[in-house]
Design a protein around this motif. Structure first.
Motif, PDB file in Angstrom:
ATOM      1  N   THR A  44      -2.153  -1.140  -3.788  1.00 28.27           N
ATOM      2  CA  THR A  44      -3.262  -0.223  -3.530  1.00 28.27           C
ATOM      3  C   THR A  44      -2.700   1.182  -3.359  1.00 28.27           C
ATOM      4  OG1 THR A  44      -4.683  -1.870  -2.467  1.00 28.27           O
ATOM      5  CG2 THR A  44      -5.089   0.436  -1.915  1.00 28.27           C
ATOM      6  N   TYR A  45      -3.304   2.145  -4.078  1.00 23.95           N
ATOM      7  CA  TYR A  45      -2.916   3.548  -3.950  1.00 23.95           C
ATOM      8  C   TYR A  45      -4.019   4.290  -3.200  1.00 23.95           C
ATOM      9  CZ  TYR A  45       0.438   2.392  -7.644  1.00 23.95           C
ATOM     10  OH  TYR A  45       1.447   1.820  -8.386  1.00 23.95           O
ATOM     11  N   LEU A  46      -3.705   4.778  -2.022  1.00 25.06           N
ATOM     12  CA  LEU A  46      -4.680   5.526  -1.241  1.00 25.06           C
ATOM     13  C   LEU A  46      -4.841   6.926  -1.827  1.00 25.06           C
ATOM     14  CD1 LEU A  46      -3.505   4.620   2.385  1.00 25.06           C
ATOM     15  CD2 LEU A  46      -5.261   3.485   1.003  1.00 25.06           C
ATOM     16  N   LYS A  47      -6.072   7.393  -1.935  1.00 23.10           N
ATOM     17  CA  LYS A  47      -6.349   8.737  -2.437  1.00 23.10           C
ATOM     18  C   LYS A  47      -6.553   9.670  -1.249  1.00 23.10           C
ATOM     19  CE  LYS A  47      -9.586  11.343  -5.359  1.00 23.10           C
ATOM     20  NZ  LYS A  47      -8.541  12.035  -6.136  1.00 23.10           N
TER      21      LYS A  47
ATOM     22  N   LEU B 111      -6.365   3.811   5.694  1.00 28.77           N
ATOM     23  CA  LEU B 111      -5.336   2.777   5.709  1.00 28.77           C
ATOM     24  C   LEU B 111      -5.891   1.471   6.252  1.00 28.77           C
ATOM     25  CD1 LEU B 111      -2.444   1.815   5.367  1.00 28.77           C
ATOM     26  CD2 LEU B 111      -1.897   2.811   7.594  1.00 28.77           C
ATOM     27  N   GLU B 112      -6.648   1.530   7.324  1.00 31.89           N
ATOM     28  CA  GLU B 112      -7.209   0.318   7.918  1.00 31.89           C
ATOM     29  C   GLU B 112      -8.102  -0.421   6.924  1.00 31.89           C
ATOM     30  OE1 GLU B 112      -9.001   2.041  11.373  1.00 31.89           O
ATOM     31  OE2 GLU B 112      -7.366   1.358  12.700  1.00 31.89           O
TER      32      GLU B 112
ATOM     33  N   LEU C 131      -0.360   6.437  11.580  1.00 36.98           N
ATOM     34  CA  LEU C 131      -0.387   5.498  10.453  1.00 36.98           C
ATOM     35  C   LEU C 131       0.548   4.318  10.715  1.00 36.98           C
ATOM     36  CD1 LEU C 131      -0.304   8.149   7.590  1.00 36.98           C
ATOM     37  CD2 LEU C 131      -2.262   6.727   8.218  1.00 36.98           C
ATOM     38  N   GLY C 132       1.706   4.614  11.298  1.00 43.23           N
ATOM     39  CA  GLY C 132       2.648   3.550  11.642  1.00 43.23           C
ATOM     40  C   GLY C 132       2.100   2.623  12.716  1.00 43.23           C
ATOM     41  N   ALA C 133       1.329   3.192  13.644  1.00 43.80           N
ATOM     42  CA  ALA C 133       0.739   2.377  14.712  1.00 43.80           C
ATOM     43  C   ALA C 133      -0.242   1.354  14.145  1.00 43.80           C
ATOM     44  CB  ALA C 133       0.037   3.279  15.732  1.00 43.80           C
ATOM     45  N   VAL C 134      -0.959   1.758  13.095  1.00 44.16           N
ATOM     46  CA  VAL C 134      -1.880   0.823  12.427  1.00 44.16           C
ATOM     47  C   VAL C 134      -1.101  -0.347  11.840  1.00 44.16           C
ATOM     48  CG1 VAL C 134      -3.471   0.538  10.480  1.00 44.16           C
ATOM     49  CG2 VAL C 134      -3.601   2.590  11.916  1.00 44.16           C
ATOM     50  N   CYS C 135       0.022  -0.040  11.213  1.00 42.16           N
ATOM     51  CA  CYS C 135       0.851  -1.103  10.633  1.00 42.16           C
ATOM     52  C   CYS C 135       1.382  -2.035  11.711  1.00 42.16           C
ATOM     53  CB  CYS C 135       2.005  -0.490   9.830  1.00 42.16           C
ATOM     54  SG  CYS C 135       1.478   0.445   8.383  1.00 42.16           S
ATOM     55  N   ARG C 136       1.815  -1.467  12.831  1.00 40.07           N
ATOM     56  CA  ARG C 136       2.306  -2.300  13.940  1.00 40.07           C
ATOM     57  C   ARG C 136       1.212  -3.232  14.449  1.00 40.07           C
ATOM     58  NH1 ARG C 136       7.075  -0.203  16.528  1.00 40.07           N
ATOM     59  NH2 ARG C 136       8.539  -0.209  14.776  1.00 40.07           N
TER      60      ARG C 136
ATOM     61  N   ILE D 154       0.843  -1.200   0.000  1.00 34.64           N
ATOM     62  CA  ILE D 154       0.000   0.000   0.000  1.00 34.64           C
ATOM     63  C   ILE D 154       0.874   1.245   0.000  1.00 34.64           C
ATOM     64  CG2 ILE D 154      -1.749   1.310   1.277  1.00 34.64           C
ATOM     65  CD1 ILE D 154      -2.597  -1.345   2.589  1.00 34.64           C
ATOM     66  N   THR D 155       0.468   2.231  -0.794  1.00 31.69           N
ATOM     67  CA  THR D 155       1.109   3.544  -0.750  1.00 31.69           C
ATOM     68  C   THR D 155       0.042   4.599  -1.017  1.00 31.69           C
ATOM     69  OG1 THR D 155       3.023   4.839  -1.478  1.00 31.69           O
ATOM     70  CG2 THR D 155       1.814   3.621  -3.184  1.00 31.69           C
TER      71      THR D 155
END
Length: 383
Positions: free
Chosen positions: A122-125, A137-138, A166-171, A98-99
């Motif tokens: 996936t490209y987030l808008k 992101l979720e 955003l990083g916390a979601v990835c963790r 994802i980016t």
């Protein structure tokens, strides 16, 4: 004729004189010129020590362990090494990454390349202000998502993403999180001891250091596995082969040391200059500020000038050195992919100018630039 006023610091910065001095001391026979990998004689030991000092200067600037800093040729290579290397290292048949659609081409093009290798993308808008939300992101995460890459500061608008959340979601989902921080060093507080980031890319020439040198942060705890993309000597603990350019590395180290020391004072001064410029031009007809009004770095203004095409406006604005967006794509006539992804219409995307200030910008330059912009835009609009 008025001398050129440089207002394109987001494209590149001039080397700080103190940085140039330490670099010059590593170029000639009477200086610290040796190969840092030559461990059989004193000149080699001295070069190795200089590299080690620079590595610690960079690590200290972002509060990381010096062993987590790997030298590269710049942020583009760091992005390639981080993303390709991390995806290659994951032993999984189906992979999803994802980016964000507003990323630099050094990210977008890597993601497009990986689609040819069977990786799902996936490209987030982002919203109209350029920001990506945690919920976005979720919702994009899938069971086979292995990596997310989101830049800290956008190179065209200066918008600052909420990397911590955003990083916390990835963790929480056990997904690797990479961050392109080429535009944020010296402008934002970066504390990698607490930020939930696994891989972070850095550039020297955006921070008053030399071109051709960058670095990649690779977290040790929890340990991040990546596969080298360049082979030929197993330098940099096997992550990136190639003889280390001592003069460029010490330059980057000194540049990051100065940036860390001067950040708060420097950004406050530059922010005042930017606000002065914006207040002087904002009354022009159909003018728009692109990107979040407050969640952005202090030096950048991205402004659309209504019906005026930026390719015609920039020559008229001489002697101001400004740009229409990223220097990497300035040769094309297409509107900025960053602005179009944010929902800016074609007319205003085509009329957008990026003005970016820096360490050597002065009050006099900003006053001249403001008056000149108002004068030129008013005349062109009348025509």
């Amino acid at each position: 004729m008025h001398p050129t006023i440089y207002l394109d610091y987001a494209s590149t910065t001039p080397v700080d004189p103190a940085v140039a001095k330490v670099m010059m001391d590593c170029l000639t026979l009477d200086g610290n010129f040796a190969n840092p990998a030559s461990r059989s004689h004193r000149p080699g030991w001295m070069a190795e020590e200089a590299v080690d000092i620079a590595r610690h200067q960079i690590a200290d600037a972002v509060n990381a362990d010096a062993r987590e800093i790997i030298f590269t040729s710049g942020a583009t290579e760091s992005n390639n090494l981080a993303i390709k290397g991390a995806v290659d290292a994951i032993a999984q048949e189906n992979k999803h990454i994802i980016t964000v659609a507003t990323e630099h081409k050094a990210i977008i093009d890597v993601f497009e390349y990986l689609t040819t290798k069977g990786v799902e993308v996936t490209y987030l808008k982002p919203a109209k202000d350029g920001l990506v939300s945690v919920s976005q992101l979720e919702e994009a995460i899938r069971p086979h998502t292995v990596l997310v890459s989101i830049m800290h500061v956008n190179n065209e608008t200066g918008v600052i993403q909420d990397i911590e959340r955003l990083g916390a979601v990835c963790r929480d989902h056990n997904i690797l999180f990479h961050c392109d921080a080429a535009q944020s060093t010296g402008k934002c507080d970066i504390d990698l001891s607490t930020m939930p980031v696994d891989l972070m890319s850095f550039s020297a020439h955006k921070t008053y250091g030399p071109k051709g040198i960058g670095a990649l942060f690779i977290r040790r705890k929890p340990k991040v596995q990546i596969i080298a993309q360049m082979h030929g000597g197993a330098h940099e603990r096997g992550f990136r082969s190639g003889t280390l350019p001592t003069h460029q590395i010490v330059g980057m180290g000194k540049a990051f040391e100065i940036a860390a020391q001067e950040r708060l004072h420097e950004q406050a001064r530059i922010g005042q200059l930017r606000d002065t410029l914006w207040e002087s031009v904002r009354h022009l007809p159909d003018i728009r500020l692109n990107g979040h009004a407050s969640r952005r770095v202090a030096n950048t203004l991205n402004i659309s000038f209504g019906q005026l095409d930026s390719q015609q406006l920039m020559p008229a604005l001489m002697p101001l050195a400004v740009s229409s967006g990223s220097a990497c794509t300035s040769a094309t006539m297409t509107p900025s992919h960053v602005l179009t992804a944010m929902g800016v219409d074609q007319v205003h995307a085509h009329s957008a100018i990026r003005i970016s200030l820096g360490r050597f910008s002065t009050n006099e330059e900003v006053d001249f630039a403001a008056n000149h912009i108002v004068d030129v835009v008013s005349k062109l609009t009348a025509l």
